[in-house]
Each structure stands twice: as C-alpha cells, then as structure tokens.
Design a protein around this motif. Sequence first.
Motif: not given
Length: 309
Positions: A178-183
């Motif tokens: 997604g546009p704000r992915f992390y980890s």
Amino acid sequence: MDAPAACEIERLPEDLLMHVISLTSPADAFHATAVSRAFHAAADSDTVWSRLLPRDLPQFAKRELPRKPPSTKKGMFRRLSDEPALLPGKYVRMQLDKATGAKCFTFSASALQITQANDAHTPLIRVGSVPGYSKRGKRFSQAADIGHVNILEICAKIQRNMLSQNTTYVAYMVFKLGPRFYSFDFPFQEASFGIAGSQSTRQVCLQGYVEDGDGADVPPRKHIVPSSYHIYNHDSVPPQKNVVFPHKKADGWMEVELGEFHNEGGDGEVSISLTETTKPKSGLIVWGIVIRSKQQKKKQKEEVSNKGQ
C-alpha cells in the motif's frame, strides 16, 4: 520419404491410435492432430479425451457452464483450460493446466482466512482486474486491505482430494504494498504449503522484489523496497540467500512463491499460509492465492525467457 511414412501411419487401426494418444498428455494430443488425417480423427475422439479430462471435476457454480455444455470431451477440456470456472459460492475458481490436465485453483481475497491479533475485520477494497489474471468472477475484483496489525496470518485451505493425484503444486500469493507500508522487510515472513505434519516451509520477504539475471552466469538480484516511514527502515538486512523474494507483475502487483507440495492422493486438508508475528506492520493489499502445477510454472518461465530473446 515422408509420403510412404504417412501412408503407413494411415494404415494403423484407429483403436490403436486412440489408445496410444490417450496414454500421452493433453499437449501431445493437441499436437497429434497435425500428424495426419488418421491422427487428427483419433486425437479428437471422446475415447482419448475421456482419459485426459479429469474424471473427478469439482461441482461448479450455477450457470458457470453453458446450459448446453460442449458436445465433446475435448470441447469441455478447452472450456476449462481456456478460462477458469467458479466453484459454488464464487470465492474460488478452478482451471485445467492445458499441458498436463492438472486442476489448478485460485482463491479470492474473500476466500482467505486472515487472522489479526486484535481479531479486527479486514476490509475489502475494489481493485478491478489484475493484469495477467482472468477477470472472471466479481469476487476477484476485490482485495484485502490489511492496515496496522501486530500479528498476521493469511491462510487458504483446500481438501486434498480436490487436487490432481501424483502432481506437484506450487502456491503463490498475489499482492501489492500500500501507499504507507512498513515492516514487511525484516524479520522475514514465514510461508508454508502442505498437510499437517508434512509441510514445506520457507522464509519470504514481501517488502522487496527479485530481478532475474541477464544470462545463465548472472544470478538474480534481490532488492529491498524502503518504507516511506524512515524510522522503520533498516540500516542493514541479514543475508537473503535462502529467502524468497516476489517477482514484479504489472501496475505494482507482485507474486511470491509460498512453497511446493506433491499430492500423492488421499484425504486430508491442504493449507497454504503466510505468517508474521514479530512486530507491528501495515500496508499490505492481498488479491489472492494461486495454486498451479509445477509443469505450468516451468512453462510460464520459458515463455518469459522467450520474450526476452
């Protein structure tokens, strides 16, 4: 020289030709139609295709097949290999491998069991058609939008007797970040495929991708995709020699191999899963899980290789 040889083939009994062709594969039967008129007639017969068309086809959704089904066994094989057919509920679809006749399955996001630590509901978002995959079934125009979670498990299950016997399968998850992915980089995620007590397991990295080498002597190159949140990026990532990375598709979609399973037949439940339980993460959009025969996987790799030549 060719004409006498063709004449000898024409003299072979039709029953013998049909028996020989029925012992080969669907791909060979399709090719046999070009050998001679006698081979063409034999290779098109219901006697041949009743052996090549799986006898244990699953039940399909209502109106999934035409009211007047194909008049020949070969016609039915073409229908089920050219386009997938939805199963009851229309969350899962099946398609025959045109080369081997193996039954292959695709699970939509709605068919997946997605477990989160807080038991939160996973919303579905409309993504339209995914390039490279059939558009059949409205459930397959949606994807699971996984937001902030601490513990994540994505699982698909199928009865073993629905799969083709004596066939090696490979499972894939189709997804995008997604546009704000992390980890989703490190620690790596755990993937498995098989029946209880006999599962293949591996580590995968969803926050990355692999580029195939330009030649036989050039190894594939693996890349980690940095998160837009710099606080979650790692200065260094452990060695990735045995970690499976996704391959890029079109429009940001990726496909990661989750494992292999050889189905010898019998009863029991086959599961395909991906888990990550170590730390908070966010920004995963999952379209579905695909089970293909290994022969089909090899054929797709050859097609990609030929396109590059």
